[in-house]
Design a protein around this motif. Structure first.
Motif, PDB file in Angstrom:
ATOM      1  N   SER A  75       0.824  -1.211   0.000  1.00 49.09           N
ATOM      2  CA  SER A  75       0.000   0.000   0.000  1.00 49.09           C
ATOM      3  C   SER A  75       0.858   1.261   0.000  1.00 49.09           C
ATOM      4  CB  SER A  75      -0.947   0.001   1.202  1.00 49.09           C
ATOM      5  OG  SER A  75      -0.222  -0.003   2.418  1.00 49.09           O
ATOM      6  N   VAL A  76       1.897   1.318   0.836  1.00 55.34           N
ATOM      7  CA  VAL A  76       2.748   2.514   0.882  1.00 55.34           C
ATOM      8  C   VAL A  76       3.494   2.694  -0.431  1.00 55.34           C
ATOM      9  CG1 VAL A  76       4.731   3.576   2.030  1.00 55.34           C
ATOM     10  CG2 VAL A  76       2.968   2.452   3.395  1.00 55.34           C
ATOM     11  N   LEU A  77       3.915   1.598  -1.048  1.00 58.91           N
ATOM     12  CA  LEU A  77       4.610   1.701  -2.332  1.00 58.91           C
ATOM     13  C   LEU A  77       3.713   2.325  -3.393  1.00 58.91           C
ATOM     14  CD1 LEU A  77       6.987   1.058  -4.228  1.00 58.91           C
ATOM     15  CD2 LEU A  77       5.995  -1.221  -4.549  1.00 58.91           C
ATOM     16  N   PHE A  78       2.504   1.797  -3.541  1.00 61.33           N
ATOM     17  CA  PHE A  78       1.593   2.326  -4.566  1.00 61.33           C
ATOM     18  C   PHE A  78       1.113   3.732  -4.212  1.00 61.33           C
ATOM     19  CE2 PHE A  78       1.320  -2.106  -5.891  1.00 61.33           C
ATOM     20  CZ  PHE A  78       1.276  -1.980  -7.271  1.00 61.33           C
ATOM     21  N   GLU A  79       0.899   4.000  -2.927  1.00 59.63           N
ATOM     22  CA  GLU A  79       0.486   5.344  -2.523  1.00 59.63           C
ATOM     23  C   GLU A  79       1.572   6.374  -2.830  1.00 59.63           C
ATOM     24  OE1 GLU A  79      -2.206   3.601   1.154  1.00 59.63           O
ATOM     25  OE2 GLU A  79      -0.388   4.762   1.559  1.00 59.63           O
ATOM     26  N   THR A  80       2.827   5.984  -2.648  1.00 59.04           N
ATOM     27  CA  THR A  80       3.929   6.900  -2.934  1.00 59.04           C
ATOM     28  C   THR A  80       4.025   7.179  -4.428  1.00 59.04           C
ATOM     29  OG1 THR A  80       5.146   6.054  -1.016  1.00 59.04           O
ATOM     30  CG2 THR A  80       6.389   7.293  -2.652  1.00 59.04           C
ATOM     31  N   ILE A  81       3.935   6.137  -5.230  1.00 55.86           N
ATOM     32  CA  ILE A  81       4.039   6.307  -6.687  1.00 55.86           C
ATOM     33  C   ILE A  81       2.870   7.147  -7.214  1.00 55.86           C
ATOM     34  CG2 ILE A  81       4.029   5.108  -8.900  1.00 55.86           C
ATOM     35  CD1 ILE A  81       5.411   2.754  -7.499  1.00 55.86           C
ATOM     36  N   ILE A  82       1.657   6.771  -6.824  1.00 61.35           N
ATOM     37  CA  ILE A  82       0.476   7.498  -7.301  1.00 61.35           C
ATOM     38  C   ILE A  82       0.454   8.918  -6.735  1.00 61.35           C
ATOM     39  CG2 ILE A  82      -2.049   7.555  -7.272  1.00 61.35           C
ATOM     40  CD1 ILE A  82      -1.992   4.500  -7.204  1.00 61.35           C
ATOM     41  N   GLY A  83       0.780   9.067  -5.452  1.00 64.94           N
ATOM     42  CA  GLY A  83       0.804  10.395  -4.845  1.00 64.94           C
ATOM     43  C   GLY A  83       1.841  11.300  -5.486  1.00 64.94           C
ATOM     44  N   PHE A  84       2.996  10.730  -5.836  1.00 58.24           N
ATOM     45  CA  PHE A  84       4.038  11.525  -6.502  1.00 58.24           C
ATOM     46  C   PHE A  84       3.531  11.993  -7.866  1.00 58.24           C
ATOM     47  CE2 PHE A  84       8.784  11.971  -5.928  1.00 58.24           C
ATOM     48  CZ  PHE A  84       8.903  13.009  -6.835  1.00 58.24           C
ATOM     49  N   PHE A  88     -16.339  -0.055  -0.642  1.00 60.45           N
ATOM     50  CA  PHE A  88     -15.628  -1.203  -1.201  1.00 60.45           C
ATOM     51  C   PHE A  88     -16.263  -2.518  -0.770  1.00 60.45           C
ATOM     52  CE2 PHE A  88     -12.580   2.094  -1.979  1.00 60.45           C
ATOM     53  CZ  PHE A  88     -11.924   1.670  -3.127  1.00 60.45           C
ATOM     54  N   TYR A  89     -16.952  -2.512   0.359  1.00 62.14           N
ATOM     55  CA  TYR A  89     -17.695  -3.708   0.752  1.00 62.14           C
ATOM     56  C   TYR A  89     -18.819  -3.986  -0.243  1.00 62.14           C
ATOM     57  CZ  TYR A  89     -21.035  -6.610   3.295  1.00 62.14           C
ATOM     58  OH  TYR A  89     -21.911  -7.600   3.643  1.00 62.14           O
ATOM     59  N   LEU A  90     -19.554  -2.953  -0.629  1.00 61.31           N
ATOM     60  CA  LEU A  90     -20.655  -3.127  -1.568  1.00 61.31           C
ATOM     61  C   LEU A  90     -20.153  -3.435  -2.981  1.00 61.31           C
ATOM     62  CD1 LEU A  90     -23.012  -0.243  -0.376  1.00 61.31           C
ATOM     63  CD2 LEU A  90     -23.264  -2.695   0.051  1.00 61.31           C
ATOM     64  N   LEU A  91     -18.998  -2.873  -3.338  1.00 59.24           N
ATOM     65  CA  LEU A  91     -18.456  -3.139  -4.671  1.00 59.24           C
ATOM     66  C   LEU A  91     -18.105  -4.610  -4.859  1.00 59.24           C
ATOM     67  CD1 LEU A  91     -16.109  -0.062  -5.282  1.00 59.24           C
ATOM     68  CD2 LEU A  91     -18.219  -0.610  -6.500  1.00 59.24           C
ATOM     69  N   PHE A  92     -17.652  -5.251  -3.788  1.00 61.02           N
ATOM     70  CA  PHE A  92     -17.195  -6.639  -3.887  1.00 61.02           C
ATOM     71  C   PHE A  92     -18.104  -7.609  -3.135  1.00 61.02           C
ATOM     72  CE2 PHE A  92     -13.473  -4.030  -4.676  1.00 61.02           C
ATOM     73  CZ  PHE A  92     -12.906  -4.644  -5.777  1.00 61.02           C
ATOM     74  N   GLN A  93     -19.322  -7.165  -2.820  1.00 60.50           N
ATOM     75  CA  GLN A  93     -20.302  -8.055  -2.201  1.00 60.50           C
ATOM     76  C   GLN A  93     -20.954  -8.899  -3.295  1.00 60.50           C
ATOM     77  OE1 GLN A  93     -23.334  -9.165  -1.085  1.00 60.50           O
ATOM     78  NE2 GLN A  93     -22.410  -9.863   0.821  1.00 60.50           N
ATOM     79  N   PRO A  94     -20.900 -10.228  -3.202  1.00 58.58           N
ATOM     80  CA  PRO A  94     -21.360 -11.071  -4.321  1.00 58.58           C
ATOM     81  C   PRO A  94     -22.792 -10.805  -4.763  1.00 58.58           C
ATOM     82  CG  PRO A  94     -20.159 -12.379  -2.711  1.00 58.58           C
ATOM     83  CD  PRO A  94     -20.342 -11.031  -2.101  1.00 58.58           C
ATOM     84  N   THR A  95     -23.676 -10.443  -3.857  1.00 60.19           N
ATOM     85  CA  THR A  95     -25.090 -10.276  -4.227  1.00 60.19           C
ATOM     86  C   THR A  95     -25.386  -8.930  -4.888  1.00 60.19           C
ATOM     87  OG1 THR A  95     -25.570  -9.485  -1.985  1.00 60.19           O
ATOM     88  CG2 THR A  95     -25.854 -11.849  -2.424  1.00 60.19           C
ATOM     89  N   VAL A 120      -8.635  -4.578   0.477  1.00 65.95           N
ATOM     90  CA  VAL A 120      -8.277  -3.618   1.524  1.00 65.95           C
ATOM     91  C   VAL A 120      -7.127  -2.733   1.061  1.00 65.95           C
ATOM     92  CG1 VAL A 120      -7.363  -3.388   3.856  1.00 65.95           C
ATOM     93  CG2 VAL A 120      -9.137  -5.077   3.393  1.00 65.95           C
ATOM     94  N   ILE A 121      -6.155  -3.304   0.364  1.00 63.58           N
ATOM     95  CA  ILE A 121      -5.027  -2.516  -0.153  1.00 63.58           C
ATOM     96  C   ILE A 121      -5.519  -1.498  -1.175  1.00 63.58           C
ATOM     97  CG2 ILE A 121      -2.944  -2.635  -1.571  1.00 63.58           C
ATOM     98  CD1 ILE A 121      -2.290  -5.282  -0.209  1.00 63.58           C
ATOM     99  N   VAL A 122      -6.391  -1.932  -2.089  1.00 63.91           N
ATOM    100  CA  VAL A 122      -6.931  -1.011  -3.105  1.00 63.91           C
ATOM    101  C   VAL A 122      -7.710   0.118  -2.439  1.00 63.91           C
ATOM    102  CG1 VAL A 122      -8.545  -0.811  -5.026  1.00 63.91           C
ATOM    103  CG2 VAL A 122      -6.976  -2.751  -4.924  1.00 63.91           C
ATOM    104  N   ALA A 123      -8.508  -0.221  -1.435  1.00 64.28           N
ATOM    105  CA  ALA A 123      -9.288   0.796  -0.727  1.00 64.28           C
ATOM    106  C   ALA A 123      -8.370   1.803  -0.032  1.00 64.28           C
ATOM    107  CB  ALA A 123     -10.214   0.132   0.289  1.00 64.28           C
ATOM    108  N   ASP A 124      -7.305   1.311   0.569  1.00 69.28           N
ATOM    109  CA  ASP A 124      -6.375   2.201   1.268  1.00 69.28           C
ATOM    110  C   ASP A 124      -5.632   3.096   0.291  1.00 69.28           C
ATOM    111  OD1 ASP A 124      -5.119   2.756   3.996  1.00 69.28           O
ATOM    112  OD2 ASP A 124      -3.330   2.325   2.801  1.00 69.28           O
ATOM    113  N   VAL A 125      -5.205   2.532  -0.831  1.00 68.65           N
ATOM    114  CA  VAL A 125      -4.502   3.328  -1.846  1.00 68.65           C
ATOM    115  C   VAL A 125      -5.430   4.394  -2.414  1.00 68.65           C
ATOM    116  CG1 VAL A 125      -3.418   3.233  -4.123  1.00 68.65           C
ATOM    117  CG2 VAL A 125      -2.867   1.495  -2.414  1.00 68.65           C
TER     118      VAL A 125
END
Length: 332
Positions: free
Chosen positions: A121-130, A165-172, A201-206
Protein backbone atom coordinates in the motif's frame (compact mmCIF):
# COMPACT_ATOMS: atom_id res chain seq x y z
CA UNK A 1 44.85 45.49 44.41
CA UNK A 2 42.41 46.67 47.05
CA UNK A 3 40.32 48.35 44.38
CA UNK A 4 40.10 45.09 42.47
CA UNK A 5 39.19 43.23 45.62
CA UNK A 6 36.54 45.77 46.46
CA UNK A 7 35.17 45.55 42.90
CA UNK A 8 34.92 41.77 43.01
CA UNK A 9 33.28 41.94 46.43
CA UNK A 10 30.72 44.44 45.14
CA UNK A 11 30.01 42.20 42.13
CA UNK A 12 29.55 39.18 44.35
CA UNK A 13 27.25 41.16 46.61
CA UNK A 14 25.20 42.38 43.67
CA UNK A 15 25.08 38.85 42.25
CA UNK A 16 24.00 37.38 45.55
CA UNK A 17 21.35 40.05 45.97
CA UNK A 18 19.50 38.95 42.81
CA UNK A 19 16.05 37.58 43.43
CA UNK A 20 15.14 34.09 42.16
CA UNK A 21 13.07 35.67 39.38
CA UNK A 22 15.96 37.85 38.26
CA UNK A 23 18.34 34.89 38.41
CA UNK A 24 15.94 32.88 36.27
CA UNK A 25 15.66 35.69 33.75
CA UNK A 26 19.43 35.96 33.51
CA UNK A 27 19.71 32.19 33.07
CA UNK A 28 17.17 32.26 30.25
CA UNK A 29 18.94 35.18 28.56
CA UNK A 30 22.19 33.21 28.53
CA UNK A 31 20.62 30.26 26.71
CA UNK A 32 21.41 29.67 23.05
CA UNK A 33 18.63 29.70 20.46
CA UNK A 34 18.53 25.91 20.38
CA UNK A 35 18.43 25.62 24.17
CA UNK A 36 15.67 28.23 24.36
CA UNK A 37 13.64 26.33 21.74
CA UNK A 38 13.94 23.12 23.77
CA UNK A 39 12.92 25.04 26.89
CA UNK A 40 9.72 26.20 25.18
CA UNK A 41 9.02 22.69 23.95
CA UNK A 42 9.69 21.06 27.33
CA UNK A 43 6.07 21.26 28.66
CA UNK A 44 4.64 19.79 25.46
CA UNK A 45 7.28 17.07 25.38
CA UNK A 46 6.60 16.21 29.01
CA UNK A 47 2.85 15.92 28.40
CA UNK A 48 3.48 13.86 25.27
CA UNK A 49 5.82 11.55 27.18
CA UNK A 50 3.22 10.95 29.89
CA UNK A 51 0.42 10.35 27.39
CA UNK A 52 2.48 8.15 25.06
CA UNK A 53 4.82 6.21 27.34
CA UNK A 54 2.66 5.56 30.38
CA UNK A 55 0.18 3.32 28.47
CA UNK A 56 3.15 1.65 26.77
CA UNK A 57 4.81 0.96 30.11
CA UNK A 58 1.55 -0.36 31.54
CA UNK A 59 1.10 -2.63 28.52
CA UNK A 60 4.61 -4.01 28.95
CA UNK A 61 3.93 -4.64 32.63
CA UNK A 62 0.75 -6.58 31.80
CA UNK A 63 2.61 -8.68 29.24
CA UNK A 64 4.91 -10.05 31.98
CA UNK A 65 2.05 -11.96 33.63
CA UNK A 66 0.16 -15.10 32.68
CA UNK A 67 -3.36 -15.08 31.30
CA UNK A 68 -6.07 -15.56 33.91
CA UNK A 69 -9.08 -17.15 32.22
CA UNK A 70 -10.83 -18.07 35.46
CA UNK A 71 -11.59 -16.08 38.57
CA UNK A 72 -11.95 -12.39 39.24
CA UNK A 73 -8.32 -11.48 38.55
CA UNK A 74 -7.50 -10.30 35.04
CA UNK A 75 -3.87 -11.41 35.22
CA UNK A 76 -2.24 -14.53 36.57
CA UNK A 77 1.19 -15.12 38.07
CA UNK A 78 4.32 -13.28 37.05
CA UNK A 79 6.01 -15.19 34.19
CA UNK A 80 8.58 -12.68 32.94
CA UNK A 81 9.25 -12.85 29.21
CA UNK A 82 7.51 -16.20 28.70
CA UNK A 83 4.70 -14.62 26.69
CA UNK A 84 7.21 -13.09 24.27
CA UNK A 85 9.15 -16.35 23.93
CA UNK A 86 5.98 -18.33 23.20
CA UNK A 87 4.73 -15.58 20.86
CA UNK A 88 7.91 -15.51 18.77
CA UNK A 89 8.36 -19.29 18.74
CA UNK A 90 4.76 -19.99 17.76
CA UNK A 91 3.78 -21.79 20.96
CA UNK A 92 1.14 -19.15 21.65
CA UNK A 93 -0.53 -19.45 18.22
CA UNK A 94 -2.88 -22.18 19.39
CA UNK A 95 -4.45 -19.88 21.99
CA UNK A 96 -4.68 -16.86 19.65
CA UNK A 97 -7.61 -16.19 17.27
CA UNK A 98 -5.10 -16.13 14.38
CA UNK A 99 -1.38 -17.04 14.22
CA UNK A 100 1.00 -14.26 15.20
CA UNK A 101 3.71 -15.40 12.76
CA UNK A 102 3.39 -18.39 10.46
CA UNK A 103 5.42 -18.24 7.26
CA UNK A 104 3.64 -21.33 5.97
CA UNK A 105 0.36 -19.36 5.97
CA UNK A 106 1.39 -15.77 5.14
CA UNK A 107 -2.15 -14.56 4.36
CA UNK A 108 -3.59 -15.73 7.69
CA UNK A 109 -0.64 -14.69 9.88
CA UNK A 110 -0.83 -11.29 11.58
CA UNK A 111 2.79 -10.22 11.06
CA UNK A 112 3.00 -11.21 7.40
CA UNK A 113 -0.43 -9.77 6.57
CA UNK A 114 0.53 -6.46 8.20
CA UNK A 115 3.90 -6.33 6.42
CA UNK A 116 2.39 -7.21 3.03
CA UNK A 117 -0.32 -4.60 3.46
CA UNK A 118 2.17 -1.95 4.62
CA UNK A 119 4.78 -2.49 1.89
CA UNK A 120 2.35 -2.80 -1.02
CA UNK A 121 0.00 0.00 0.00
CA UNK A 122 2.75 2.51 0.88
CA UNK A 123 4.61 1.70 -2.33
CA UNK A 124 1.59 2.33 -4.57
CA UNK A 125 0.49 5.34 -2.52
CA UNK A 126 3.93 6.90 -2.93
CA UNK A 127 4.04 6.31 -6.69
CA UNK A 128 0.48 7.50 -7.30
CA UNK A 129 0.80 10.40 -4.84
CA UNK A 130 4.04 11.52 -6.50
CA UNK A 131 2.36 11.49 -9.90
CA UNK A 132 -0.62 13.43 -8.58
CA UNK A 133 1.70 15.98 -6.95
CA UNK A 134 3.58 16.48 -10.22
CA UNK A 135 0.27 17.13 -11.98
CA UNK A 136 -0.98 19.54 -9.31
CA UNK A 137 2.34 21.41 -9.43
CA UNK A 138 1.72 22.43 -13.06
CA UNK A 139 -0.16 25.52 -14.20
CA UNK A 140 -3.15 24.60 -16.32
CA UNK A 141 -6.77 25.56 -16.70
CA UNK A 142 -9.07 23.85 -14.24
CA UNK A 143 -6.27 22.95 -11.82
CA UNK A 144 -8.49 23.89 -8.87
CA UNK A 145 -11.10 21.29 -9.83
CA UNK A 146 -8.45 18.65 -10.39
CA UNK A 147 -7.12 19.32 -6.88
CA UNK A 148 -10.60 18.89 -5.45
CA UNK A 149 -11.05 15.60 -7.34
CA UNK A 150 -7.72 14.25 -6.08
CA UNK A 151 -8.19 15.35 -2.48
CA UNK A 152 -11.85 14.32 -2.22
CA UNK A 153 -11.18 10.62 -1.33
CA UNK A 154 -9.04 11.74 1.61
CA UNK A 155 -12.08 13.51 3.09
CA UNK A 156 -14.23 10.36 3.04
CA UNK A 157 -14.56 8.79 6.53
CA UNK A 158 -13.13 5.29 6.98
CA UNK A 159 -16.55 3.75 7.66
CA UNK A 160 -18.03 5.15 4.43
CA UNK A 161 -14.88 4.22 2.53
CA UNK A 162 -15.08 0.67 3.82
CA UNK A 163 -18.79 0.41 3.02
CA UNK A 164 -18.16 1.57 -0.56
CA UNK A 165 -15.63 -1.20 -1.20
CA UNK A 166 -17.70 -3.71 0.75
CA UNK A 167 -20.66 -3.13 -1.57
CA UNK A 168 -18.46 -3.14 -4.67
CA UNK A 169 -17.20 -6.64 -3.89
CA UNK A 170 -20.30 -8.05 -2.20
CA UNK A 171 -21.36 -11.07 -4.32
CA UNK A 172 -25.09 -10.28 -4.23
CA UNK A 173 -24.93 -6.55 -5.09
CA UNK A 174 -21.37 -5.78 -6.18
CA UNK A 175 -20.89 -5.38 -9.94
CA UNK A 176 -17.11 -6.04 -9.82
CA UNK A 177 -17.25 -9.61 -8.53
CA UNK A 178 -18.45 -11.34 -11.69
CA UNK A 179 -16.12 -9.67 -14.24
CA UNK A 180 -13.08 -10.09 -11.98
CA UNK A 181 -14.01 -13.73 -11.41
CA UNK A 182 -14.31 -14.31 -15.15
CA UNK A 183 -10.84 -12.83 -15.60
CA UNK A 184 -9.53 -15.27 -13.01
CA UNK A 185 -8.48 -12.53 -10.61
CA UNK A 186 -10.97 -13.09 -7.76
CA UNK A 187 -13.08 -15.92 -6.43
CA UNK A 188 -16.87 -15.80 -6.38
CA UNK A 189 -16.78 -14.81 -2.68
CA UNK A 190 -13.79 -12.45 -2.40
CA UNK A 191 -14.71 -11.15 1.06
CA UNK A 192 -14.44 -14.67 2.47
CA UNK A 193 -11.05 -15.29 0.85
CA UNK A 194 -7.96 -14.00 2.67
CA UNK A 195 -5.94 -13.18 -0.46
CA UNK A 196 -8.85 -11.48 -2.25
CA UNK A 197 -9.85 -9.53 0.86
CA UNK A 198 -6.29 -8.34 1.43
CA UNK A 199 -6.13 -7.06 -2.15
CA UNK A 200 -9.45 -5.25 -1.73
CA UNK A 201 -8.28 -3.62 1.52
CA UNK A 202 -5.03 -2.52 -0.15
CA UNK A 203 -6.93 -1.01 -3.11
CA UNK A 204 -9.29 0.80 -0.73
CA UNK A 205 -6.38 2.20 1.27
CA UNK A 206 -4.50 3.33 -1.85
CA UNK A 207 -7.67 4.99 -3.19
CA UNK A 208 -8.07 7.06 -0.04
CA UNK A 209 -4.58 7.92 1.17
CA UNK A 210 -2.77 8.61 -2.11
CA UNK A 211 -4.18 12.13 -1.75
CA UNK A 212 -2.42 12.49 1.60
CA UNK A 213 0.89 11.56 -0.03
CA UNK A 214 0.18 13.98 -2.88
CA UNK A 215 -0.42 16.90 -0.50
CA UNK A 216 2.85 16.44 1.40
CA UNK A 217 4.90 15.84 -1.75
CA UNK A 218 3.24 18.85 -3.41
CA UNK A 219 4.40 21.03 -0.51
CA UNK A 220 7.94 19.81 -1.15
CA UNK A 221 7.66 20.46 -4.89
CA UNK A 222 6.45 24.01 -4.38
CA UNK A 223 9.44 24.77 -2.15
CA UNK A 224 11.90 23.98 -4.95
CA UNK A 225 13.58 27.07 -6.39
CA UNK A 226 12.29 27.50 -9.95
CA UNK A 227 15.55 29.09 -11.09
CA UNK A 228 17.22 25.68 -10.76
CA UNK A 229 15.11 24.41 -13.64
CA UNK A 230 16.22 27.38 -15.76
CA UNK A 231 19.85 26.51 -15.01
CA UNK A 232 19.23 22.87 -15.94
CA UNK A 233 17.53 23.94 -19.18
CA UNK A 234 20.41 26.24 -20.12
CA UNK A 235 22.82 23.39 -19.39
CA UNK A 236 21.02 21.28 -21.97
CA UNK A 237 19.41 18.85 -19.51
CA UNK A 238 16.29 17.02 -20.64
CA UNK A 239 13.10 17.01 -18.55
CA UNK A 240 13.96 13.59 -17.16
CA UNK A 241 17.50 14.70 -16.28
CA UNK A 242 16.12 17.82 -14.59
CA UNK A 243 13.72 15.63 -12.62
CA UNK A 244 16.51 13.26 -11.59
CA UNK A 245 19.07 15.92 -10.66
CA UNK A 246 16.85 18.74 -9.34
CA UNK A 247 13.34 17.61 -8.43
CA UNK A 248 13.96 14.21 -6.90
CA UNK A 249 16.87 15.10 -4.57
CA UNK A 250 15.15 18.24 -3.27
CA UNK A 251 11.72 16.64 -2.77
CA UNK A 252 13.06 13.37 -1.31
CA UNK A 253 12.85 14.58 2.32
CA UNK A 254 9.14 15.36 1.82
CA UNK A 255 8.63 11.93 0.28
CA UNK A 256 10.29 10.27 3.28
CA UNK A 257 8.12 12.24 5.70
CA UNK A 258 4.98 11.22 3.81
CA UNK A 259 6.11 7.59 3.71
CA UNK A 260 6.86 7.67 7.44
CA UNK A 261 3.35 8.83 8.34
CA UNK A 262 1.71 6.37 5.97
CA UNK A 263 3.86 3.47 7.15
CA UNK A 264 2.87 4.11 10.76
CA UNK A 265 -0.78 4.32 9.76
CA UNK A 266 -0.60 1.17 7.62
CA UNK A 267 0.98 -0.87 10.41
CA UNK A 268 -1.94 0.12 12.68
CA UNK A 269 -4.68 -0.68 10.17
CA UNK A 270 -7.87 -1.92 11.80
CA UNK A 271 -11.01 0.05 10.93
CA UNK A 272 -10.69 -0.42 7.17
CA UNK A 273 -10.38 -4.18 7.58
CA UNK A 274 -13.43 -4.50 9.81
CA UNK A 275 -15.62 -2.48 7.42
CA UNK A 276 -14.44 -4.04 4.15
CA UNK A 277 -14.04 -7.64 5.30
CA UNK A 278 -13.30 -8.93 8.82
CA UNK A 279 -10.38 -9.52 11.16
CA UNK A 280 -10.85 -13.27 10.73
CA UNK A 281 -10.22 -12.98 7.00
CA UNK A 282 -7.50 -10.28 7.11
CA UNK A 283 -5.81 -10.67 10.51
CA UNK A 284 -3.59 -7.62 10.97
CA UNK A 285 -1.61 -7.02 14.17
CA UNK A 286 -4.18 -4.52 15.45
CA UNK A 287 -6.95 -7.01 14.71
CA UNK A 288 -5.05 -9.67 16.64
CA UNK A 289 -4.70 -7.38 19.66
CA UNK A 290 -8.44 -6.60 19.71
CA UNK A 291 -9.51 -10.19 19.14
CA UNK A 292 -7.14 -11.58 21.78
CA UNK A 293 -8.25 -8.95 24.28
CA UNK A 294 -11.90 -9.81 23.64
CA UNK A 295 -11.20 -13.43 24.66
CA UNK A 296 -9.98 -12.22 28.09
CA UNK A 297 -6.36 -13.13 27.31
CA UNK A 298 -5.15 -9.76 28.51
CA UNK A 299 -1.49 -10.70 29.00
CA UNK A 300 -1.19 -12.23 25.53
CA UNK A 301 -2.95 -9.21 24.01
CA UNK A 302 -0.54 -6.92 25.83
CA UNK A 303 2.44 -8.87 24.49
CA UNK A 304 1.14 -8.62 20.91
CA UNK A 305 0.46 -4.90 21.39
CA UNK A 306 3.93 -4.23 22.76
CA UNK A 307 5.62 -6.16 19.93
CA UNK A 308 3.53 -4.16 17.46
CA UNK A 309 4.66 -0.91 19.08
CA UNK A 310 8.27 -2.14 18.97
CA UNK A 311 7.99 -2.93 15.24
CA UNK A 312 6.55 0.53 14.56
CA UNK A 313 9.35 2.09 16.62
CA UNK A 314 11.92 0.15 14.59
CA UNK A 315 10.40 1.38 11.33
CA UNK A 316 10.38 4.97 12.62
CA UNK A 317 14.06 4.65 13.58
CA UNK A 318 14.95 3.43 10.07
CA UNK A 319 13.12 6.39 8.52
CA UNK A 320 14.84 8.85 10.87
CA UNK A 321 18.27 7.43 10.02
CA UNK A 322 17.48 7.57 6.31
CA UNK A 323 16.20 11.14 6.66
CA UNK A 324 19.43 12.12 8.40
CA UNK A 325 21.42 10.54 5.56
CA UNK A 326 19.44 12.56 3.02
CA UNK A 327 20.09 15.77 4.97
CA UNK A 328 23.77 14.94 5.26
CA UNK A 329 23.99 14.32 1.53
CA UNK A 330 22.57 17.75 0.83
CA UNK A 331 19.05 16.61 0.01
CA UNK A 332 17.61 19.76 1.59
Amino acid sequence: MSAETGGSQSQSKSGSSLSPVESGQRWVENLSDTQFAYLLLAPSLLIFAVIAFWPLARTFQMSLYANSLYGAERLGDFVGFSNYVMLLTGELNSSLPRPFLDLAQPFTSAVTVTLIFTVVSVLFETIIGFGQALILNQDFRGRRWVRVAIILPWAVPIVIQGMIFYLLFQPTVGFLVEPLHQLGLFSTTPQANSVDSLIIVIVADVWKTSAFMALIILAGLQSVDRSLYDVAKVSGASKFEAFKTVTLPLVLPSVLVAMLFRTIGAMRVYGLITTVSSCNTVPSLSCLVVQTFSTSRYAAAAAVAFVTAALIGLVVTVYIVKFADVQGAGGI
